[in-house]
Scaffold this active site. Structure first.
Site, PDB file in Angstrom:
ATOM      1  N   LYS A 188      18.700  46.654   7.846  1.00 38.54           N
ATOM      2  CA  LYS A 188      19.452  45.644   8.609  1.00 38.54           C
ATOM      3  C   LYS A 188      20.459  44.916   7.721  1.00 38.54           C
ATOM      4  CE  LYS A 188      15.884  43.094   9.720  1.00 38.54           C
ATOM      5  NZ  LYS A 188      14.764  43.713   9.020  1.00 38.54           N
ATOM      6  N   ARG A 207      12.710  36.223  14.636  1.00 36.79           N
ATOM      7  CA  ARG A 207      11.538  36.991  14.218  1.00 36.79           C
ATOM      8  C   ARG A 207      10.361  36.748  15.162  1.00 36.79           C
ATOM      9  NH1 ARG A 207      13.014  38.431   8.647  1.00 36.79           N
ATOM     10  NH2 ARG A 207      10.924  38.725   7.806  1.00 36.79           N
ATOM     11  N   ARG A 209      13.101  49.373  -3.570  1.00 36.97           N
ATOM     12  CA  ARG A 209      14.209  48.414  -3.465  1.00 36.97           C
ATOM     13  C   ARG A 209      14.279  47.469  -4.669  1.00 36.97           C
ATOM     14  NH1 ARG A 209      15.019  44.935   1.952  1.00 36.97           N
ATOM     15  NH2 ARG A 209      13.059  43.909   1.406  1.00 36.97           N
ATOM     16  N   ARG A 242      11.770  42.540  -5.452  1.00 35.12           N
ATOM     17  CA  ARG A 242      11.518  41.287  -4.746  1.00 35.12           C
ATOM     18  C   ARG A 242      10.023  41.033  -4.753  1.00 35.12           C
ATOM     19  NH1 ARG A 242      14.403  40.950   1.079  1.00 35.12           N
ATOM     20  NH2 ARG A 242      12.333  40.214   1.643  1.00 35.12           N
ATOM     21  N   ARG A 288       3.469  42.052   5.617  1.00 32.76           N
ATOM     22  CA  ARG A 288       4.738  41.907   6.358  1.00 32.76           C
ATOM     23  C   ARG A 288       4.793  42.881   7.528  1.00 32.76           C
ATOM     24  NH1 ARG A 288       8.920  42.685   1.854  1.00 32.76           N
ATOM     25  NH2 ARG A 288      10.502  42.302   3.430  1.00 32.76           N
TER      26      ARG A 288
HETATM   27  P1  AMP Z   1      13.500  39.138   4.784  1.00 36.05           P
HETATM   28  O1  AMP Z   1      14.591  39.045   3.788  1.00 36.05           O
HETATM   29  O2  AMP Z   1      13.997  39.328   6.192  1.00 36.05           O
HETATM   30  O3  AMP Z   1      12.461  40.153   4.440  1.00 36.05           O
HETATM   31  O4  AMP Z   1      12.789  37.706   4.790  1.00 36.05           O
HETATM   32  C1  AMP Z   1      12.033  37.277   3.689  1.00 36.05           C
HETATM   33  C2  AMP Z   1      11.031  36.238   4.118  1.00 36.05           C
HETATM   34  O5  AMP Z   1      11.741  35.075   4.587  1.00 36.05           O
HETATM   35  C3  AMP Z   1      10.151  36.628   5.292  1.00 36.05           C
HETATM   36  O6  AMP Z   1       9.021  37.390   4.885  1.00 36.05           O
HETATM   37  C4  AMP Z   1       9.757  35.267   5.844  1.00 36.05           C
HETATM   38  O7  AMP Z   1       8.778  34.656   5.028  1.00 36.05           O
HETATM   39  C5  AMP Z   1      11.051  34.473   5.678  1.00 36.05           C
HETATM   40  N1  AMP Z   1      11.914  34.549   6.874  1.00 36.05           N
HETATM   41  C6  AMP Z   1      13.175  35.073   6.944  1.00 36.05           C
HETATM   42  N2  AMP Z   1      13.668  34.961   8.184  1.00 36.05           N
HETATM   43  C7  AMP Z   1      12.705  34.354   8.924  1.00 36.05           C
HETATM   44  C8  AMP Z   1      12.613  33.966  10.294  1.00 36.05           C
HETATM   45  N3  AMP Z   1      13.611  34.183  11.160  1.00 36.05           N
HETATM   46  N4  AMP Z   1      11.472  33.358  10.692  1.00 36.05           N
HETATM   47  C9  AMP Z   1      10.460  33.121   9.845  1.00 36.05           C
HETATM   48  N5  AMP Z   1      10.473  33.463   8.554  1.00 36.05           N
HETATM   49  C10 AMP Z   1      11.596  34.081   8.077  1.00 36.05           C
END
Ligand code: AMP
Length: 226
Positions: free
Chosen positions: A16, A91, A128, A157, A168
């Site tokens: 994404k 989310r 990654r 990460r 996740r």
């Molecule tokens: P991502 O980069 O999308 O994998 O996001 C990393 C982390 O940020 C996620 O595992 C959540 O802990 C938090 N996060 C990002 N976007 C959201 C969202 N829309 N709602 C809740 N937590 C979020």
């Protein structure tokens, strides 16, 4: 269509972020990633960042109210009025419902669901690397292990470690996958095969956006969906 409002849906590792970045650049609209906003807050040590870090390190979701507040504020900025690419948000169904309210009167939201099998997702997340300084995803062409954008060090990460990735995926299935049902019946929803080379995914996404915009598929007018 007056504004191009794109929403990238899909599990962690679906690509994404990469695709959102490309469409933001090509179309001259901002990429709005709540993951990036939170990582930036962690990096600069704001109060939200400090609280979010503990939750992110466990692979859990930050609270809906905090996330909705962040996105509402960001979408109200002038650069987002001509359109945006949203990545990582919503989310949860509560976030999606709030987004519909934020979007009222702002033109259609094109929802692009990027579909990739879980075995492929796990492989991608394991490999990654991101820049510890600016958060850019490595594209595999950095032989010296430094970021192509800012020359920061490339690291895994913390939440891409295999234990956290499992958590996740579980949370994705429970909280985020229901969004596919939330959006599926809208004329502006499209599913894309994300298990292809990135350029092919970009081409399929561009075709889907074009089709929605022209109202060609499902006989749907581009302005009818939210
Ligand atoms: P991502 O980069 O999308 O994998 O996001 C990393 C982390 O940020 C996620 O595992 C959540 O802990 C938090 N996060 C990002 N976007 C959201 C969202 N829309 N709602 C809740 N937590 C979020």
């Amino acid at each position: 269509m007056t504004s191009l409002n794109l929403l990238m849906l899909g599990p962690p590792g679906a690509g994404k972020g990469t695709q959102a970045e490309r469409f933001a650049r090509i179309r001259g609209i901002p990429k709005i990633s709540t993951g990036d906003i939170l990582r930036e807050a962690v990096h600069t040590g704001t109060e939200i960042g400090l609280r979010a870090k503990r939750i992110m390190d466990r692979g859990e979701l930050v609270g809906d109210d905090v996330m909705i507040g962040i996105v509402k504020e960001r979408l109200d900025r002038p650069d987002a009025l001509a359109g945006f690419v949203l990545d990582d948000f919503p989310r949860t169904v509560a976030q999606a419902t709030a987004l519909d309210e934020i979007m009222a009167g702002r033109g259609p939201l094109i929802v692009l669901d990027i579909v990739v099998p879980e075995s492929e997702l796990a492989r991608r997340l394991d490999m990654r690397m991101i820049c510890e300084n600016c958060g850019t995803n490595a594209d595999g062409n950095e032989p010296t292990g430094v970021c192509r954008m800012c020359h920061g060090r490339l690291i895994q990460r913390p939440d891409d470690s295999s234990a956290v990735v499992l958590e996740r995926f579980k949370i994705y299935q429970r909280a985020t996958k229901p969004l596919v049902e939330f959006y599926r019946n809208r004329p502006t929803f499209r599913s894309i095969n994300g298990a292809q080379a990135p350029d092919s995914v970009t081409a399929d996404l561009a075709a889907a956006i074009e089709a929605v915009g022209n109202g060609r598929v499902n006989g749907a007018g581009g302005d009818r969906g939210r």
